[in-house]
Scaffold this motif. Structure first.
Motif, PDB file in Angstrom:
ATOM      1  N   GLY A  27       0.664  -1.320  -0.031  1.00  0.00           N
ATOM      2  CA  GLY A  27      -0.002   0.074  -0.075  1.00  0.00           C
ATOM      3  C   GLY A  27       0.959   1.340  -0.046  1.00  0.00           C
ATOM      4  O   GLY A  27       1.845   1.248  -0.414  1.00  0.00           O
ATOM      5  N   PRO A  30      -2.069  -3.352  -5.871  1.00  0.00           N
ATOM      6  CA  PRO A  30      -2.695  -2.846  -4.927  1.00  0.00           C
ATOM      7  C   PRO A  30      -2.991  -3.995  -3.733  1.00  0.00           C
ATOM      8  O   PRO A  30      -3.761  -4.673  -4.256  1.00  0.00           O
ATOM      9  CB  PRO A  30      -3.931  -2.104  -5.422  1.00  0.00           C
ATOM     10  CG  PRO A  30      -4.116  -2.999  -6.543  1.00  0.00           C
ATOM     11  CD  PRO A  30      -2.939  -3.307  -7.198  1.00  0.00           C
ATOM     12  N   MET A  84      -4.308   3.332  -0.392  1.00  0.00           N
ATOM     13  CA  MET A  84      -3.714   3.289  -1.601  1.00  0.00           C
ATOM     14  C   MET A  84      -4.086   4.440  -2.140  1.00  0.00           C
ATOM     15  O   MET A  84      -4.953   4.648  -3.126  1.00  0.00           O
ATOM     16  CB  MET A  84      -4.056   2.041  -2.462  1.00  0.00           C
ATOM     17  CG  MET A  84      -3.255   0.817  -2.145  1.00  0.00           C
ATOM     18  SD  MET A  84      -3.792  -0.868  -2.535  1.00  0.00           S
ATOM     19  CE  MET A  84      -5.297  -1.003  -1.560  1.00  0.00           C
ATOM     20  N   SER A 126     -12.372   4.614  -6.661  1.00  0.00           N
ATOM     21  CA  SER A 126     -12.398   3.487  -5.924  1.00  0.00           C
ATOM     22  C   SER A 126     -13.639   3.079  -5.087  1.00  0.00           C
ATOM     23  O   SER A 126     -13.901   3.966  -4.225  1.00  0.00           O
ATOM     24  CB  SER A 126     -11.292   3.058  -5.370  1.00  0.00           C
ATOM     25  OG  SER A 126     -11.091   1.577  -4.888  1.00  0.00           O
ATOM     26  N   ARG A 169     -10.532  -0.138  -1.640  1.00  0.00           N
ATOM     27  CA  ARG A 169      -9.187   0.802  -1.034  1.00  0.00           C
ATOM     28  C   ARG A 169      -9.738   1.824   0.279  1.00  0.00           C
ATOM     29  O   ARG A 169     -10.879   2.332   0.327  1.00  0.00           O
ATOM     30  CB  ARG A 169      -9.244   2.028  -2.147  1.00  0.00           C
ATOM     31  CG  ARG A 169      -8.881   1.524  -3.514  1.00  0.00           C
ATOM     32  CD  ARG A 169      -7.364   0.949  -3.605  1.00  0.00           C
ATOM     33  NE  ARG A 169      -6.664   0.781  -4.791  1.00  0.00           N
ATOM     34  CZ  ARG A 169      -7.027  -0.289  -5.332  1.00  0.00           C
ATOM     35  NH1 ARG A 169      -7.673  -1.196  -4.888  1.00  0.00           N
ATOM     36  NH2 ARG A 169      -6.357  -0.362  -6.588  1.00  0.00           N
TER      37      ARG A 169
END
Length: 389
Positions: free
Chosen positions: A134, A155, A160, A317, A321
């Motif tokens: 991350g 990821p 992130m 996202s 995330r």
């Protein structure tokens, strides 16, 4: 970002020499309701040592998905890594040979080990460093090698916000395949960002700039740098919160996810809010603060659970995330209709037509849930927006 170099076509398509570095603790903090593996207490890190070294650990799974996607194309690749959970173990499990660098790694591994390994891989002469982690891992690598070597992040962490990550392992495989096959790929600079801990203590989520690294750029394969959300229209957010709270049925259990838009719902209910976590509420009262993945699963086993989330600003996202408490197993149990997504029109407009992204660590689920989703955008207002894995 300004493109300053390209990889052009070559007639003989030479082997691509890749380094692999894994932060084995990346992602474990999400289900535990921690804000990243950087903040794992020493006792927790020690207790998780055996778990993170297994093939079921989040970072190991992400690398395995990346390698599986690479296996679908006839590529000539050479690997450089280190024996054990920081890279070599997952390569060996995939049946891939690798050149092992000589780095003594502490058990459990630390940020210093990540930095030492990054330097050793760079010294071994690789074309590209693939890393799984991350923002904390990206910061460690940036501190160690800076702009010396192109990197591409898989990821796997809780945080992130940086622009050095591919949108998912499959996208990273596409970038690598394009490079090895001699297709046109730009080499750009991308920001390394992480949460500003001082601002977080004051209730604000701000991604702070920590440096830059070079990344290969193929169209639509890297995530955008997350915006801090400072431009959020307070009135629209308040209208969204009013719409949500007025439509909550009596007795229904809700999980309020991370983000300032969802925080406005908690404020309208008059309950405390965990800005980077999940809070369970029912009938305007707090049931459980900062719930873990296991907490959510246990409640979903016993009763109906609805989840309210918002996409990250600028990056887009939706799942994967900062909300890894939403495991694929939980999502499959409660179903897509149990999720309510909140976003201001400005947040959706800022995406410039890019879809909201799913990254549940389950490719089949990401694919099945892709499509047009209803998004609550105001008081008794909604929009249909594209969501994609």
């Amino acid at each position: 970002m300004k493109s300053f170099q390209t990889v052009s076509e070559t007639p003989n398509k030479p082997s691509l020499r890749l380094g692999l570095l894994i932060n084995p603790y990346a992602g474990v903090g999400g289900p535990l309701a921690l804000k990243g593996s950087d903040s794992l207490p020493a006792a927790v890190r020690n207790s998780l040592h055996a778990q993170v070294a297994s093939s079921d650990a989040p970072a190991q799974q992400r690398v395995a998905q990346f390698l599986q996607a690479l296996a679908t194309e006839p590529l000539s690749l050479q690997w450089v890594s280190v024996d054990g959970p920081l890279g070599g173990a997952v390569l060996a499990q995939a049946g891939l040979r690798f050149e092992a660098v000589s780095v003594a790694v502490e058990q459990p591994s630390t940020a210093a080990d990540t930095q030492a390994l990054a330097c050793a891989i760079a010294a071994a002469g690789v074309d590209l460093l693939i890393f799984a982690g991350g923002d904390g891992t990206a910061r460690d690598i940036c501190d160690a090698i800076g702009m010396r070597l192109p990197v591409l992040g898989l990821p796997a962490g809780v945080k992130m916000h940086s622009g050095v990550f591919a949108i998912n392992p499959q996208a990273a495989a596409t970038v690598v395949a394009d490079l090895q096959q001699g297709r046109w790929v730009a080499l750009d600079t991308a920001e390394v960002r992480d949460i500003d801990e001082a601002a977080l203590q004051k209730g604000r989520v701000i991604a702070k700039h920590f440096g830059e690294m070079r990344v290969p750029i193929a169209a639509n394969q890297l995530q955008q740098v997350k915006c801090s959300g400072l431009e959020v229209e307070a009135l629209v957010v308040a209208e969204i919160a009013a719409d949500v709270t007025e439509s909550m049925p009596s007795g229904q259990l809700y999980a309020l996810g991370p983000g300032t838009t969802v925080a406005a719902v908690a404020a309208a209910l008059g309950v405390a809010n965990t800005l980077l976590g999940f809070d369970l509420v029912r009938d305007g009262a707090l049931v459980l603060a900062d719930a873990t993945a296991e907490d959510l699963w246990q409640h979903a086993q016993r009763e109906s659970l609805r989840v309210i989330i918002t996409p990250t600003g600028g990056q887009g996202s939706l799942i994967g995330r900062g909300n890894q408490q939403l495991t694929a197993t939980l999502l499959q149990k409660i179903g897509r209709d149990a999720l309510q997504v909140l976003a201001t029109p400005a947040k959706l407009t800022a995406l410039s037509g890019r879809p909201l992204r799913l990254d549940t660590h389950n490719v089949e689920l990401d694919r099945a849930w892709s499509g047009l989703w209803p998004i609550t955008t105001g008081y008794q207002q909604a929009a249909l927006y594209s969501v994609s894995g």
